[in-house]
Write a protein that holds these residues in place. Structure first.
Motif, PDB file in Angstrom:
ATOM      1  N   GLU A   1      14.819   1.451   1.968  1.00 32.88           N
ATOM      2  CA  GLU A   1      13.965   0.722   1.023  1.00 32.88           C
ATOM      3  C   GLU A   1      13.935  -0.782   1.288  1.00 32.88           C
ATOM      4  OE1 GLU A   1      13.646   0.303  -3.803  1.00 32.88           O
ATOM      5  OE2 GLU A   1      14.621   2.073  -2.949  1.00 32.88           O
ATOM      6  N   SER A   2      15.019  -1.349   1.808  1.00 38.12           N
ATOM      7  CA  SER A   2      15.094  -2.802   2.010  1.00 38.12           C
ATOM      8  C   SER A   2      14.389  -3.281   3.281  1.00 38.12           C
ATOM      9  CB  SER A   2      16.555  -3.247   2.050  1.00 38.12           C
ATOM     10  OG  SER A   2      17.229  -2.602   3.116  1.00 38.12           O
ATOM     11  N   SER A   3      14.145  -2.411   4.211  1.00 41.79           N
ATOM     12  CA  SER A   3      13.591  -2.818   5.510  1.00 41.79           C
ATOM     13  C   SER A   3      12.179  -3.385   5.454  1.00 41.79           C
ATOM     14  CB  SER A   3      13.644  -1.649   6.498  1.00 41.79           C
ATOM     15  OG  SER A   3      14.989  -1.318   6.767  1.00 41.79           O
ATOM     16  N   PRO A   4      11.262  -2.834   4.675  1.00 45.41           N
ATOM     17  CA  PRO A   4       9.915  -3.416   4.648  1.00 45.41           C
ATOM     18  C   PRO A   4       9.909  -4.895   4.272  1.00 45.41           C
ATOM     19  CG  PRO A   4       9.859  -1.240   3.665  1.00 45.41           C
ATOM     20  CD  PRO A   4      11.315  -1.577   3.903  1.00 45.41           C
ATOM     21  N   ALA A   5      10.770  -5.305   3.355  1.00 49.77           N
ATOM     22  CA  ALA A   5      10.812  -6.715   2.960  1.00 49.77           C
ATOM     23  C   ALA A   5      11.239  -7.590   4.138  1.00 49.77           C
ATOM     24  CB  ALA A   5      11.765  -6.909   1.784  1.00 49.77           C
ATOM     25  N   LEU A   6      12.215  -7.133   4.919  1.00 48.24           N
ATOM     26  CA  LEU A   6      12.646  -7.884   6.105  1.00 48.24           C
ATOM     27  C   LEU A   6      11.496  -8.036   7.095  1.00 48.24           C
ATOM     28  CD1 LEU A   6      16.143  -6.300   6.868  1.00 48.24           C
ATOM     29  CD2 LEU A   6      15.687  -8.587   5.966  1.00 48.24           C
TER      30      LEU A   6
ATOM     31  N   ARG B   1       8.249  -7.864   6.460  1.00 49.27           N
ATOM     32  CA  ARG B   1       7.181  -8.730   5.929  1.00 49.27           C
ATOM     33  C   ARG B   1       7.515 -10.201   6.155  1.00 49.27           C
ATOM     34  NH1 ARG B   1       7.429  -4.976   1.543  1.00 49.27           N
ATOM     35  NH2 ARG B   1       5.762  -3.474   1.766  1.00 49.27           N
ATOM     36  N   VAL B   2       8.768 -10.574   5.911  1.00 49.47           N
ATOM     37  CA  VAL B   2       9.204 -11.953   6.145  1.00 49.47           C
ATOM     38  C   VAL B   2       9.108 -12.289   7.629  1.00 49.47           C
ATOM     39  CG1 VAL B   2      11.207 -13.504   6.061  1.00 49.47           C
ATOM     40  CG2 VAL B   2      10.655 -12.066   4.087  1.00 49.47           C
TER      41      VAL B   2
ATOM     42  N   TYR C   1       7.093 -10.908   9.824  1.00 50.76           N
ATOM     43  CA  TYR C   1       5.678 -11.036  10.160  1.00 50.76           C
ATOM     44  C   TYR C   1       5.166 -12.416   9.768  1.00 50.76           C
ATOM     45  CZ  TYR C   1       0.657 -10.746  10.018  1.00 50.76           C
ATOM     46  OH  TYR C   1      -0.667 -11.027  10.208  1.00 50.76           O
ATOM     47  N   ASP C   2       5.517 -12.862   8.564  1.00 48.86           N
ATOM     48  CA  ASP C   2       5.056 -14.187   8.112  1.00 48.86           C
ATOM     49  C   ASP C   2       5.536 -15.282   9.058  1.00 48.86           C
ATOM     50  OD1 ASP C   2       3.787 -12.994   5.955  1.00 48.86           O
ATOM     51  OD2 ASP C   2       5.382 -13.512   4.517  1.00 48.86           O
TER      52      ASP C   2
END
Length: 130
Positions: A17-22, A24-25, A27-28
């Motif tokens: 669950e925590s990986s998408p947030a990493l 996204r950051v 990618y930004d």
């Protein structure tokens, strides 16, 4: 085909669950870096005509690599030893299904000295001795 016994160690598990947030950051950060140098971001591409899965994943690879490099540059974050990613690809197994005919999980070993415990070499099918 060879086999291996892996110790994932510090694993970037893209099914967690925590990986998408990493990502996204990451990618930004990658996007900002490319904007600063005035270059277009890499793009995922078809591997063959009609490839809806875009199997040439240049952008995805660049984002994951940027995340690794960013963590290493920070020094307070441990680099990832492995990456595990599920891929949901292909066509539905039956009408209305979200189960697809080409699902698989891929592993990327970034630290082979730590993560590869053993590997298995297949037997030569031409060999006469066992």
């Amino acid at each position: 085909m060879i086999g291996a016994i892996l110790e994932p160690g510090n694993c970037l598990d893209l099914a967690e669950e925590s990986s998408p947030a990493l990502l996204r950051v990451a990618y930004d950060g990658l996007h900002e870096m490319y904007e600063e140098i005035g270059a277009p971001l890499p793009e995922n591409e078809e591997g063959f005509k009609g490839d809806g899965d875009l199997i040439k994943r240049h952008l995805d690879c660049a984002v994951v690599n940027f995340l690794h490099e960013f963590r290493e540059a920070q020094e307070q974050k441990s680099p990832f030893d492995t990456v595990r990613a599920p891929f949901i690809e292909g066509r539905p197994l039956f009408p209305g299904s979200k189960l697809m005919d080409k699902c698989h999980v891929q592993w990327c070993v970034r630290n082979p000295q730590k993560s590869i415990i053993a590997y298995l070499r297949p037997r030569d099918p031409e060999a006469t001795e066992v």
